[in-house]
Design an enzyme around this catalytic site. Structure first.
Site, mmCIF file in Angstrom:
data_model
loop_
_atom_site.group_PDB
_atom_site.id
_atom_site.type_symbol
_atom_site.label_atom_id
_atom_site.label_comp_id
_atom_site.label_asym_id
_atom_site.label_seq_id
_atom_site.Cartn_x
_atom_site.Cartn_y
_atom_site.Cartn_z
ATOM 1 C CG ASP A 188 39.915 34.540 32.885
ATOM 2 O OD1 ASP A 188 40.192 33.497 32.261
ATOM 3 O OD2 ASP A 188 40.304 34.767 34.043
ATOM 4 C CG HIS B 55 39.984 39.711 31.173
ATOM 5 N ND1 HIS B 55 41.272 39.999 31.584
ATOM 6 C CD2 HIS B 55 39.341 39.177 32.239
ATOM 7 C CE1 HIS B 55 41.405 39.645 32.863
ATOM 8 N NE2 HIS B 55 40.244 39.145 33.286
#
Length: 265
Positions: free
Chosen positions: A76, A221
């Site tokens: 992400d 992430h």
């Protein structure tokens, strides 16, 4: 009884109270495995009727997750300056991932990385333009947050994302309705290293491995300092445990993500 059990697992109404959504929002979710099994059954029925052979690749390398022990790897909030190293690691390990990309300060700052992600066979996905909480935004804001990424990615790569991850996993029936109108499915997760809390790569690896199960979705992430260095060890151990790392699209195949649906292992 088997069919009843499978159907009941296909779309499960759940209430996420102070969970992923951080609120009491109620909405339906579909497990990737259930979507895959239903699609395979539907396709087999059509194949039998037409006396043809199934070949559902979902637009990517065909991996049969009904036979292979799969887990989807997702990142992400990028791309960022850490993404090139991540792409090299994935290439070296012959692994593909789904990238839920942010628009502001990411897609607009790193257009060459968006193209590279696409060129190297990874799945392009949407994490909104500026990470606004969609359940706290009005309808026009929700549409803008999703649409700006859709248009930017299409302009850079010629591809329009089919998947969207709502910031903080917070969604509801209204966001799902707008997502359906805009042609995107929502994807949540089953594994989180909470890498936004730590730069300890060993801890990130440990958290991922202790939560990973077959047909799960790993959330990481590519914007945090400790995450990318943890990826080689994660991939090595997952392989050792018999997992095949796939994109979300591959995990769902032969199903194709249905706009408006919320997929959660």
């Amino acid at each position: 009884m088997r069919r009843i059990g499978r159907i009941s697992g296909l779309v499960t109404a759940i209430t996420l109270a102070l969970g992923l959504s951080g609120c009491g929002a109620s909405y339906d979710t579909t497990a990737p495995r259930s979507a895959r099994e239903q699609a395979a059954e539907d396709q087999q029925a059509k194949s039998d009727a037409k006396n043809t052979t199934l070949d559902a690749t979902n637009g990517s390398e065909h991996i049969d997750c009904s036979k292979v022990k799969c887990v989807a790897l997702t990142f992400d909030a990028g791309p960022s300056e850490n993404t090139p190293r991540l792409l090299e690691i994935l290439k070296k390990n012959k692994a593909h991932a789904t990238f839920f990309m942010l628009g502001k300060n990411h897609i607009e700052k790193h257009p060459d990385l968006v193209r590279r992600i696409a060129d190297e066979g990874h799945e392009l996905a949407n994490h909104t333009w500026s990470h606004k909480i969609l359940t706290d935004s009005d309808d026009d804001e929700v549409r803008s947050e999703i649409n700006r990424v859709q248009k930017a990615v299409k302009k850079l790569t010629g591809r329009t994302p089919l998947l969207m991850r709502p910031p903080q996993g917070r969604t509801d029936e209204r966001v799902s309705k707008i997502s359906r109108e805009l042609g995107v499915a929502q994807v949540l997760w089953s594994v989180t290293a909470k890498d936004y809390q730590t730069n300890d790569s060993a801890l990130i690896k440990e958290r991922v491995l202790e939560q990973t199960e077959r047909d799960g979705v790993i959330l990481l992430h590519d914007i945090y300092k400790g995450t990318v260095p943890a990826v080689p060890g994660i991939l090595k151990e997952l392989k050792k445990r018999g997992y095949t790392v796939v994109t979300v699209g591959q995990l769902l195949a032969p199903a194709v993500a249905e706009p408006g649906k919320v997929y959660k292992p």
